[in-house]
Design an enzyme around this catalytic site. Structure first.
Site, PDB file in Angstrom:
ATOM      1  N   ALA A  63       6.377  -2.747   1.297  1.00  0.00           N
ATOM      2  CA  ALA A  63       6.950  -3.744   0.396  1.00  0.00           C
ATOM      3  C   ALA A  63       8.106  -4.406   1.134  1.00  0.00           C
ATOM      4  O   ALA A  63       8.693  -3.821   2.057  1.00  0.00           O
ATOM      5  CB  ALA A  63       7.426  -3.064  -0.877  1.00  0.00           C
ATOM      6  N   GLY A 108       4.186   0.456   1.055  1.00  0.00           N
ATOM      7  CA  GLY A 108       3.200  -0.321   0.304  1.00  0.00           C
ATOM      8  C   GLY A 108       1.946  -0.632   1.118  1.00  0.00           C
ATOM      9  O   GLY A 108       0.881  -0.882   0.549  1.00  0.00           O
ATOM     10  N   GLU A 111      -0.115   2.367   0.806  1.00  0.00           N
ATOM     11  CA  GLU A 111      -0.552   2.424  -0.600  1.00  0.00           C
ATOM     12  C   GLU A 111      -1.671   1.426  -0.897  1.00  0.00           C
ATOM     13  O   GLU A 111      -2.622   1.749  -1.597  1.00  0.00           O
ATOM     14  CB  GLU A 111       0.656   2.188  -1.523  1.00  0.00           C
ATOM     15  N   GLU A 131       9.614   5.917   2.062  1.00  0.00           N
ATOM     16  CA  GLU A 131      10.520   5.488   0.987  1.00  0.00           C
ATOM     17  C   GLU A 131      11.739   6.374   0.801  1.00  0.00           C
ATOM     18  O   GLU A 131      12.836   5.879   0.531  1.00  0.00           O
ATOM     19  CB  GLU A 131       9.757   5.381  -0.348  1.00  0.00           C
TER      20      GLU A 131
HETATM   21  N1  DAK Z   1      10.071  -5.677   4.690  1.00  0.00           N
HETATM   22  C1  DAK Z   1      10.604  -6.822   5.159  1.00  0.00           C
HETATM   23  N2  DAK Z   1      10.592  -7.186   6.459  1.00  0.00           N
HETATM   24  C2  DAK Z   1      10.023  -6.328   7.317  1.00  0.00           C
HETATM   25  C3  DAK Z   1       9.426  -5.107   6.893  1.00  0.00           C
HETATM   26  C4  DAK Z   1       9.471  -4.794   5.509  1.00  0.00           C
HETATM   27  N3  DAK Z   1       8.917  -3.695   5.003  1.00  0.00           N
HETATM   28  N4  DAK Z   1       8.970  -4.472   8.000  1.00  0.00           N
HETATM   29  C5  DAK Z   1       9.234  -5.272   9.045  1.00  0.00           C
HETATM   30  N5  DAK Z   1       9.873  -6.389   8.654  1.00  0.00           N
HETATM   31  C6  DAK Z   1      10.342  -7.493   9.483  1.00  0.00           C
HETATM   32  C7  DAK Z   1      11.593  -7.088  10.255  1.00  0.00           C
HETATM   33  O1  DAK Z   1      12.744  -7.231   9.466  1.00  0.00           O
HETATM   34  C8  DAK Z   1      11.552  -8.087  11.403  1.00  0.00           C
HETATM   35  O2  DAK Z   1      12.014  -9.338  10.940  1.00  0.00           O
HETATM   36  P1  DAK Z   1      12.986 -10.283  11.842  1.00  0.00           P
HETATM   37  O3  DAK Z   1      14.160  -9.439  12.153  1.00  0.00           O
HETATM   38  O4  DAK Z   1      12.150 -10.597  13.061  1.00  0.00           O
HETATM   39  O5  DAK Z   1      13.273 -11.460  10.975  1.00  0.00           O
HETATM   40  C9  DAK Z   1      10.074  -8.241  11.676  1.00  0.00           C
HETATM   41  O6  DAK Z   1       9.398  -7.793  10.490  1.00  0.00           O
HETATM   42  C10 DAK Z   1       9.602  -7.382  12.846  1.00  0.00           C
HETATM   43  O7  DAK Z   1      10.000  -6.039  12.580  1.00  0.00           O
HETATM   44  P2  DAK Z   1      10.811  -5.159  13.652  1.00  0.00           P
HETATM   45  O8  DAK Z   1      11.642  -6.011  14.521  1.00  0.00           O
HETATM   46  O9  DAK Z   1      11.482  -4.055  12.904  1.00  0.00           O
HETATM   47  O10 DAK Z   1       9.602  -4.591  14.520  1.00  0.00           O
HETATM   48  P3  DAK Z   1       9.541  -3.216  15.310  1.00  0.00           P
HETATM   49  O11 DAK Z   1       8.312  -3.265  16.122  1.00  0.00           O
HETATM   50  O12 DAK Z   1      10.840  -2.945  15.986  1.00  0.00           O
HETATM   51  O13 DAK Z   1       9.351  -2.094  14.171  1.00  0.00           O
HETATM   52  C11 DAK Z   1       8.420  -1.129  12.164  1.00  0.00           C
HETATM   53  C12 DAK Z   1       8.187  -2.071  13.383  1.00  0.00           C
HETATM   54  C13 DAK Z   1       7.181  -1.272  11.248  1.00  0.00           C
HETATM   55  C14 DAK Z   1       8.499   0.315  12.642  1.00  0.00           C
HETATM   56  C15 DAK Z   1       9.704  -1.545  11.437  1.00  0.00           C
HETATM   57  O14 DAK Z   1       9.648  -2.957  11.161  1.00  0.00           O
HETATM   58  C16 DAK Z   1       9.903  -0.830  10.144  1.00  0.00           C
HETATM   59  O15 DAK Z   1      10.285   0.327  10.100  1.00  0.00           O
HETATM   60  N6  DAK Z   1       9.663  -1.569   9.045  1.00  0.00           N
HETATM   61  C17 DAK Z   1       9.917  -1.046   7.720  1.00  0.00           C
HETATM   62  C18 DAK Z   1       8.841  -0.047   7.372  1.00  0.00           C
HETATM   63  C19 DAK Z   1       9.099   0.540   6.048  1.00  0.00           C
HETATM   64  O16 DAK Z   1      10.056   1.285   5.814  1.00  0.00           O
HETATM   65  N7  DAK Z   1       8.222   0.238   5.157  1.00  0.00           N
HETATM   66  C20 DAK Z   1       8.245   0.771   3.820  1.00  0.00           C
HETATM   67  C21 DAK Z   1       8.932  -0.160   2.942  1.00  0.00           C
HETATM   68  S1  DAK Z   1       9.281   0.628   1.434  1.00  0.00           S
HETATM   69  C22 DAK Z   1       8.710   0.341  -5.826  1.00  0.00           C
HETATM   70  C23 DAK Z   1       7.807  -0.567  -5.384  1.00  0.00           C
HETATM   71  C24 DAK Z   1       7.378  -0.527  -4.121  1.00  0.00           C
HETATM   72  C25 DAK Z   1       7.847   0.387  -3.234  1.00  0.00           C
HETATM   73  C26 DAK Z   1       8.759   1.269  -3.668  1.00  0.00           C
HETATM   74  C27 DAK Z   1       9.205   1.280  -4.936  1.00  0.00           C
HETATM   75  N8  DAK Z   1       9.190   0.276  -7.183  1.00  0.00           N
HETATM   76  C28 DAK Z   1       9.811  -0.899  -7.579  1.00  0.00           C
HETATM   77  C29 DAK Z   1       9.039   1.389  -8.036  1.00  0.00           C
HETATM   78  C30 DAK Z   1       7.405   0.335  -1.902  1.00  0.00           C
HETATM   79  C31 DAK Z   1       8.284   0.567  -0.923  1.00  0.00           C
HETATM   80  C32 DAK Z   1       7.986   0.319   0.460  1.00  0.00           C
HETATM   81  O17 DAK Z   1       6.930  -0.129   0.848  1.00  0.00           O
END
Ligand code: DAK
Length: 261
Positions: A63, A108, A111, A131
Site C-alpha cells: 500500500a 498489500g 496480499e 507492516e
Molecule cells: N509506498 C509508496 N512508495 C513506495 C513504496 C510504497 N509501499 N515502495 C516503494 N516506494 C517508492 C519509494 O518511495 C521510491 O520513490 P522515490 O523516492 O523514487 O520518489 C520508489 O518507490 C523506489 O523505491 P526505493 O528507492 O525504496 O527502491 P529500493 O530498490 O531501494 O527498495 C523496496 C525497494 C521495495 C525494498 C523499498 O521500496 C521498500 O521497502 N518499500 C516499502 C515496502 C513496504 O514496506 N511495503 C509495505 C507497505 S505497508 C491497512 C491497509 C493496508 C495496509 C495496512 C493497513 N488498513 C488501513 C487497515 C497495507 C500496508 C502495506 O502494504
C-alpha cells in the site's frame, strides 16, 4: 486509466498495475482503477485473467506509505475497507485469476497476490508482510489469507518478524506454485492460463466457486456445495459436447473449443 493497462489475448485478459515510479504501490486511485478494470472485463469473451506489475523490479511494493502516513483512525479503516473490497472482488471473481509476480510483493502486494487463485513468480520475487515494522497490522487480509495458504506457524513467523522471503522459499512453503526466470514469467503465465481456458468455462467457474466456498464451511456442508455445482453443469452444451466427444469412437475427430454455454 492512469495506472492500469488492460490487454486481451484470445480468452486471456491481462491486467497490469503500472505505477513503476512507486514500484506499483497501491494508492486509492490504483485500487479504484483495479476495481473498475476487473468489473469491465467481458466474461463472455475472457476465461482467465493474469494480474501482473509493470517493470522488472516490482509486482506491488505494498500500500502507498505516503498516502497512509497521515490517515486518521477513521480514514485508515476506510482505506482498509477499500482494499479489502477490491481484493475480495478478485478472490470471488467468477473466472480464475493468476498472479504473475514479477518482483517485490510486499504488504498489500503480497496480499493482492493471495487474493488470486494461483501465484507464479520470477526468480527475483520477494514476499513479505512488513507492516509491524511500520506500526500497523497487515490491513488487506494478510493475517487471514497468509495463514490459510502457508499455515499459521509460518504466517506468524513472517508477520511477527516482518521477515521477507525470496522466491525459492515462497515455493518451498507453498505460497507460489512455480518460479521462472524473469524473461519467461509472462509466457509461463499465458501458457498456464491457456491450459485453463481450453476447458469448459462453466465447469471451471463452478470449480472455483466450489473450492472457495467449500473451504469456508465444514466438510458436510462443503460436499453439498460441490453436489449443487456439479449438478449445475448438467444440461449445459459444454457438458453434452464434452461427454459426447469422449464417447465418440471416431478418434480422428478434433475437439472443438468449448462454447461457454
Ligand atoms: N509506498 C509508496 N512508495 C513506495 C513504496 C510504497 N509501499 N515502495 C516503494 N516506494 C517508492 C519509494 O518511495 C521510491 O520513490 P522515490 O523516492 O523514487 O520518489 C520508489 O518507490 C523506489 O523505491 P526505493 O528507492 O525504496 O527502491 P529500493 O530498490 O531501494 O527498495 C523496496 C525497494 C521495495 C525494498 C523499498 O521500496 C521498500 O521497502 N518499500 C516499502 C515496502 C513496504 O514496506 N511495503 C509495505 C507497505 S505497508 C491497512 C491497509 C493496508 C495496509 C495496512 C493497513 N488498513 C488501513 C487497515 C497495507 C500496508 C502495506 O502494504
Amino acid at each position: 486509466m492512469e495506472f492500469i493497462t488492460y490487454e486481451q489475448e484470445g480468452f486471456v485478459g491481462i491486467v497490469t498495475i503500472n505505477r513503476p515510479k512507486a514500484l506499483n504501490a497501491l494508492n486509492s486511485q490504483v485500487l479504484e482503477e483495479i476495481d473498475a478494470t476487473f468489473k469491465a472485463i467481458d466474461l463472455d469473451a475472457v476465461r482467465v485473467v493474469i494480474l501482473t506489475g509493470a517493470g522488472e523490479k516490482s509486482f506491488v511494493a505494498g500500500a502507498d506509505i505516503g498516502e497512509m502516513s497521515t490517515l486518521t483512525k477513521a480514514e485508515g479503516e476506510a482505506f482498509g475497507k477499500k482494499g479489502n473490497d477490491v481484493f475480495r472482488m478478485i478472490e470471488t471473481f467468477p473466472i480464475p485469476v493468476i498472479a504473475a509476480i514479477n518482483g517485490f510483493a510486499l504488504g498489500g502486494g503480497c496480499e493482492i497476490s493471495m487474493s488470486c487463485d494461483i501465484r507464479i513468480c520470477s526468480e527475483n520475487a520477494v514476499f513479505g508482510q512488513p507492516e509491524v515494522g511500520l506500526g500497523i497490522t497487515p490491513g488487506f487480509g494478510g493475517t487471514q489469507r497468509l495463514a490459510r495458504l502457508v499455515g499459521p506457524g509460518m504466517a506468524k513467523q513472517m508477520i511477527y518478524g516482518a521477515r521477507n522471503i525470496k522466491a525459492d522459499e515462497a515455493l518451498r512453503i507453498g505460497l507460489v506454485n512455480a518460479v521462472y526466470p524473469q524473461a519467461e514469467l509472462m509466457d509461463a503465465a499465458k501458457k498456464l492460463a491457456g491450459g485453463i481456458a481450453k476447458n469448459a468455462p462453466i465447469a471451471v467457474r463452478a470449480c472455483k466457486k466450489a473450492i472457495n466456498d467449500g473451504l469456508e464451511v465444514d466438510m458436510d456442508q462443503a460436499i453439498v456445495i460441490e453436489e449443487k455445482l456439479f449438478g449445475s453443469c448438467f444440461e449445459t452444451e459444454d457438458q453434452k459436447y464434452g461427454m459426447a466427444f469422449f464417447l465418440d469412437k471416431n478418434k480422428e475427430k478434433v475437439k472443438e473449443p468449448f462454447q461457454n454455454k
